[in-house]
Design an enzyme around this catalytic site. Structure first.
Site, PDB file in Angstrom:
ATOM      1  N   SER A 138       0.845  -1.195   0.000  1.00 49.30           N
ATOM      2  CA  SER A 138       0.000   0.000   0.000  1.00 49.30           C
ATOM      3  C   SER A 138       0.878   1.242   0.000  1.00 49.30           C
ATOM      4  CB  SER A 138      -0.928   0.031   1.229  1.00 49.30           C
ATOM      5  OG  SER A 138      -0.173   0.181   2.421  1.00 49.30           O
ATOM      6  N   SER A 170      12.115  10.642   6.573  1.00 48.52           N
ATOM      7  CA  SER A 170      11.065  11.642   6.732  1.00 48.52           C
ATOM      8  C   SER A 170      11.681  12.972   7.129  1.00 48.52           C
ATOM      9  CB  SER A 170      10.070  11.198   7.814  1.00 48.52           C
ATOM     10  OG  SER A 170       9.221  12.275   8.190  1.00 48.52           O
ATOM     11  N   TYR A 210       9.180   8.152  16.203  1.00 48.53           N
ATOM     12  CA  TYR A 210       9.254   7.932  14.759  1.00 48.53           C
ATOM     13  C   TYR A 210      10.293   8.853  14.128  1.00 48.53           C
ATOM     14  CZ  TYR A 210       7.660   7.871   9.868  1.00 48.53           C
ATOM     15  OH  TYR A 210       7.598   7.769   8.503  1.00 48.53           O
ATOM     16  N   LYS A 259      13.791   8.005  12.134  1.00 51.08           N
ATOM     17  CA  LYS A 259      14.112   8.511  10.801  1.00 51.08           C
ATOM     18  C   LYS A 259      15.464   9.210  10.771  1.00 51.08           C
ATOM     19  CE  LYS A 259      10.706   6.655   8.910  1.00 51.08           C
ATOM     20  NZ  LYS A 259      10.899   5.632   7.868  1.00 51.08           N
ATOM     21  N   THR A 284      -1.458   8.886   2.155  1.00 51.80           N
ATOM     22  CA  THR A 284      -1.321   7.432   2.178  1.00 51.80           C
ATOM     23  C   THR A 284      -2.199   6.835   3.278  1.00 51.80           C
ATOM     24  OG1 THR A 284       0.492   7.430   3.777  1.00 51.80           O
ATOM     25  CG2 THR A 284       1.093   7.678   1.454  1.00 51.80           C
TER      26      THR A 284
END
Length: 322
Positions: free
Chosen positions: A54, A179, A205, A209, A238
């Site tokens: 995805s 990111s 997160y 990254k 997304t």
């Protein structure tokens, strides 16, 4: 999935560096893209994409399949992966699309998969795309913080284990989807699994990254026969953004990039001859190398701290190696 909440930027632009992460930024940058860069025949070249069922991973897999490349989709859920494969094959008419069911948060699974893969497969390009952002501290069955296990350790193990295959291939590349959220973070080797203080999934997160960018730079310095790069896809619409950041998605939906736009630089780095001519180890946005630190930011770390990161990951990874 961008760590948007970690970025204190009301106008969606990092002042002083000219980077816009939303739709308008892509549209402005695309005016300078060279269309011929992606006019390539990938027949005979093999690509592995994690999180390929995805979002950006699927869009990347589709573009590579459209150009005749062999695609290895590394996905956690077999049902969703098989459905995505069917769509990719139907659209591209390329039958060389393969599904591998692997949970990137499970270190032992990643090791076992990679070790088996290199025994019978050729690999030209690895695309580390799979990402995780859970907002509550959650441990895997192996006792690892889930964001770190997926984004950092899983990426480290897969890349390390596949390097022997990549080094035997023609024009080998590793592309890691990072990111812009990492720009807010200074590498913190003392708390890799967020055991101290209050847990913040977005900040965890973003820290992961940052770790990926550091790994890319260090690998590039260590392995001269493989081309490494990391990139920021911008803020794309997304499923991961929709599920992990629903309020952000609802507010910004009209300004988000499409999945294809987010995947454009991933594909460019993976297939374009122009990308391979760039120095190894750089961080890209919209097909150009950009800084990994904001102006005047205190996010830089010493080479000793970066070496500590690699040593910590190596020690931890070996604990789960079969």
């Amino acid at each position: 999935m961008p760590a948007c909440a970690a970025i204190n930027c009301t106008n969606l632009q990092f002042k002083g560096c000219g980077r816009t992460f939303h739709l308008s930024g892509y549209e402005a940058a695309a005016k300078n893209f060279v269309a011929a860069d992606l006019e390539v025949n990938l027949s005979g070249r093999s690509f592995m994409i994690t999180g390929a069922n995805s979002g950006l991973g699927k869009a990347t897999a589709q573009e590579i399949a459209n150009r005749g490349g062999t695609v290895h989709m590394v996905c956690r859920n077999k049902g969703r992966a098989d459905a995505a494969k069917e769509e990719i094959v139907e659209c591209s008419k390329n039958q060389n699309v393969h599904v591998h069911v692997v949970d990137m948060s499970c270190a032992r699974q990643v090791w076992e998969f990679a070790q088996n893969f290199v025994q019978s497969n050729v690999l030209n390009v690895l695309i580390n795309n799979a990402g995780c952002m859970v907002n509550q501290r959650e441990l895997t069955e192996e006792g690892l913080e889930k964001n770190f296990a997926t984004n950092t350790l899983g990426t480290y193990i897969l890349t390390t284990a596949l390097l022997p295959a990549l080094q035997k291939a023609e024009d080998p590349r590793v592309v890691t989807v990072s990111s812009g959220g990492m720009l807010t973070q200074k590498l913190n080797v003392d708390d890799l699994q967020c055991e101290k203080g209050t847990f913040d999934g977005t900040m965890a997160y973003a820290q992961n990254k940052r770790q990926q960018v550091v790994l890319t730079e260090r690998w590039a310095a260590q392995y001269k026969d493989v081309h490494f790069s990391s990139m920021h896809p911008g803020w794309a619409d997304t499923p991961a953004v929709q599920s992990s950041m629903p309020s952000f998605h609802a507010k910004m939906q009209s300004k988000l990039r499409t999945e294809a736009m987010g995947a454009d630089t991933i594909v460019w780095l993976a297939v374009a001859a122009a990308a391979a001519r760039q120095p190894s180890g750089l961080f890209f946005q919209d097909r150009r190398a950009v800084a990994t630190h904001l102006p005047l930011a205190f996010s830089r770390t010493s080479s000793q701290e970066e070496e500590r990161l690699l040593a910590a990951l190596s020690d931890l990874a070996l604990k789960f190696k079969p």
